[in-house]
Enzyme design. Structure first.
Site, PDB file in Angstrom:
ATOM      1  N   LEU A 196      10.883   1.598   7.650  1.00  7.76           N
ATOM      2  CA  LEU A 196      10.385   1.976   6.326  1.00  7.76           C
ATOM      3  C   LEU A 196      11.136   3.224   5.860  1.00  7.76           C
ATOM      4  O   LEU A 196      11.238   4.187   6.629  1.00  7.76           O
ATOM      5  CB  LEU A 196       8.878   2.281   6.401  1.00  7.76           C
ATOM      6  CG  LEU A 196       8.253   2.562   5.038  1.00  7.76           C
ATOM      7  CD1 LEU A 196       8.022   1.256   4.286  1.00  7.76           C
ATOM      8  CD2 LEU A 196       6.940   3.312   5.179  1.00  7.76           C
TER       9      LEU A 196
ATOM     10  N   LYS B  19       6.491  -1.940   2.322  1.00  6.29           N
ATOM     11  CA  LYS B  19       5.239  -1.330   2.806  1.00  6.29           C
ATOM     12  C   LYS B  19       4.109  -2.339   2.595  1.00  6.29           C
ATOM     13  O   LYS B  19       3.253  -2.197   1.715  1.00  6.29           O
ATOM     14  CB  LYS B  19       4.987   0.004   2.089  1.00  6.29           C
ATOM     15  CG  LYS B  19       4.122   0.933   2.940  1.00  6.29           C
ATOM     16  CD  LYS B  19       4.285   2.371   2.522  1.00  6.29           C
ATOM     17  CE  LYS B  19       3.231   3.303   3.113  1.00  6.29           C
ATOM     18  NZ  LYS B  19       3.202   3.417   4.563  1.00  6.29           N
TER      19      LYS B  19
ATOM     20  N   TYR C 140       0.834  -1.202   0.000  1.00  4.53           N
ATOM     21  CA  TYR C 140       0.000   0.000   0.000  1.00  4.53           C
ATOM     22  C   TYR C 140       0.863   1.245   0.000  1.00  4.53           C
ATOM     23  O   TYR C 140       2.079   1.181   0.241  1.00  4.53           O
ATOM     24  CB  TYR C 140      -0.961   0.006   1.205  1.00  4.53           C
ATOM     25  CG  TYR C 140      -0.311   0.371   2.522  1.00  4.53           C
ATOM     26  CD1 TYR C 140       0.483  -0.523   3.214  1.00  4.53           C
ATOM     27  CD2 TYR C 140      -0.502   1.644   3.081  1.00  4.53           C
ATOM     28  CE1 TYR C 140       1.072  -0.182   4.428  1.00  4.53           C
ATOM     29  CE2 TYR C 140       0.083   1.997   4.290  1.00  4.53           C
ATOM     30  CZ  TYR C 140       0.867   1.075   4.957  1.00  4.53           C
ATOM     31  OH  TYR C 140       1.452   1.427   6.139  1.00  4.53           O
TER      32      TYR C 140
ATOM     33  N   GLU D  52      11.224   2.829  14.952  1.00  2.01           N
ATOM     34  CA  GLU D  52      10.243   3.768  14.406  1.00  2.01           C
ATOM     35  C   GLU D  52       9.145   3.990  15.438  1.00  2.01           C
ATOM     36  O   GLU D  52       9.125   3.343  16.488  1.00  2.01           O
ATOM     37  CB  GLU D  52       9.556   3.163  13.170  1.00  2.01           C
ATOM     38  CG  GLU D  52      10.477   2.721  12.086  1.00  2.01           C
ATOM     39  CD  GLU D  52       9.718   2.292  10.851  1.00  2.01           C
ATOM     40  OE1 GLU D  52       9.464   3.142   9.998  1.00  2.01           O
ATOM     41  OE2 GLU D  52       9.393   1.094  10.729  1.00  2.01           O
TER      42      GLU D  52
HETATM   43  C1  LIG Z   1       5.991   2.164  10.084  1.00  4.43           C
HETATM   44  C2  LIG Z   1       6.077   3.407   9.275  1.00  4.43           C
HETATM   45  N1  LIG Z   1       7.256   4.061   9.208  1.00  4.43           N
HETATM   46  C3  LIG Z   1       7.386   5.208   8.519  1.00  4.43           C
HETATM   47  C4  LIG Z   1       6.306   5.762   7.847  1.00  4.43           C
HETATM   48  C5  LIG Z   1       6.500   7.070   7.116  1.00  4.43           C
HETATM   49  O1  LIG Z   1       6.418   6.904   5.757  1.00  4.43           O
HETATM   50  P1  LIG Z   1       6.061   8.112   4.789  1.00  4.43           P
HETATM   51  O2  LIG Z   1       6.858   9.281   5.243  1.00  4.43           O
HETATM   52  O3  LIG Z   1       6.449   7.620   3.470  1.00  4.43           O
HETATM   53  O4  LIG Z   1       4.594   8.358   4.936  1.00  4.43           O
HETATM   54  C6  LIG Z   1       5.071   5.112   7.860  1.00  4.43           C
HETATM   55  C7  LIG Z   1       3.940   5.665   7.138  1.00  4.43           C
HETATM   56  O5  LIG Z   1       2.872   5.114   7.072  1.00  4.43           O
HETATM   57  C8  LIG Z   1       4.949   3.910   8.598  1.00  4.43           C
HETATM   58  O6  LIG Z   1       3.774   3.249   8.665  1.00  4.43           O
END
Ligand SMILES: Cc1ncc(COP(=O)(O)O)c(C=O)c1O
Length: 279
Positions: A203, A147, A31, A179
């Site tokens: 991520l 993701k 996603y 995170e």
């Molecule tokens: C676990 C996790 N880390 C980091 C992020 C940040 O990602 P982004 O900046 O691409 O939204 C997300 C975003 O949904 C996330 O679910």
């Protein structure tokens, strides 16, 4: 409400999801959540690049091209009259009957796209006052750079935090912060900005990418290295970043205020510059 389904824009209530859809049975899919500002998707190409990289890693063939997806989402944004909001899209590996863990052979299953767009507004109160958080053991798998639709580890972590009265969970693996439950995590220690290095434990956030760029422009030193929990008492500022909420200060961890328990100056400055980049 109109949505995108199998590359077609259709009414939401006409869509049928098969009970043997692999996203539904295994969480077998990917996603993206993309922020919309001024009726346009912010950093669409970077989101698409991550989706394409993740698809390759899980051996899923995307059923659309970059341009096809972009055009269809843009049409949907216009039809739903979204000026500020979120585009959520997911790609299931497809329907395979009977159910079997094994990835179906190429050509025997077709990946399925679903996407919707919703209006959202910037949560100014959270961005100013910040969130409280507690430390939760990172219970996710070892491919956090993908993701994946399977988010049970994140779901359970957030739930554990909220049940105890906190806003968010800061995940810790082997004694190091990774995170937050749905965002990348940042710390200021000794005036320097720290965030976990990219790799399989976090991520690679699109917001992280933009903040990295902004910090460099501001001459703020970034160290991409995991911070150990033992440094908790040295943390001057802490914040979480993601596309939807941008930058959220974390003002206390396990009930201990971060510095004076208020949003710090580097957090404030980075958010201001981030917002400027979205205008
Ligand atoms: C676990 C996790 N880390 C980091 C992020 C940040 O990602 P982004 O900046 O691409 O939204 C997300 C975003 O949904 C996330 O679910």
């Amino acid at each position: 409400m109109k949505i995108l389904w199998k590359n077609q824009i259709v009414e939401r209530d006409t869509v049928k999801i098969d009970i043997e859809d692999r996203a539904y049975q295994y969480g077998d899919g990917l996603y993206e959540a993309i922020r919309i500002y001024h009726s346009e998707m912010f950093m669409f190409d970077e989101h698409f690049d991550r989706l394409a990289r993740c698809a390759k890693e899980i051996r899923l063939e995307l059923p659309f091209s970059r341009n096809e997806l972009k055009e269809n989402l843009e049409k949907l944004i216009a039809l739903e009259k979204i000026t500020e909001g979120e585009a959520y899209l997911q790609v299931s590996r497809g329907i395979k009957s009977p159910r079997n863990h094994l990835i179906p052979l190429p050509g025997t299953v077709e990946a399925i796209l679903t996407a919707n767009v919703i209006p959202i507004k910037r949560d100014i109160e959270s961005q100013e006052k910040g969130h409280t958080a507690c430390i939760v053991e990172d219970q996710r798998w070892l491919h956090c750079n993908i993701k994946s639709l399977s988010l049970l580890g994140n779901v359970l972590s957030l739930n554990e935090a909220v049940e105890q009265g906190y806003d968010d969970a800061l995940l810790v693996r082997n004694g190091f912060f990774t995170e937050a439950s749905a965002s990348n995590l940042w710390f200021v220690i000794d005036g320097k900005l720290y965030t976990h290095e990219d790799g399989n434990l976090v991520l690679p956030g699109i917001t992280k990418m933009k903040l990295r760029e902004i910090a460099r422009e501001l001459d703020i030193q970034i160290i991409e290295k995991a911070v150990p929990v033992t440094k908790l008492d040295q943390i001057e500022e802490c914040f979480a970043s993601n596309s939807i909420h941008e930058v959220t200060p974390i003002v206390s961890i396990n009930e201990i205020p971060v510095k004076d328990g208020k949003r710090g100056p580097i957090t404030k400055l980075l958010l201001e510059k981030y917002i400027e980049a979205t205008i």
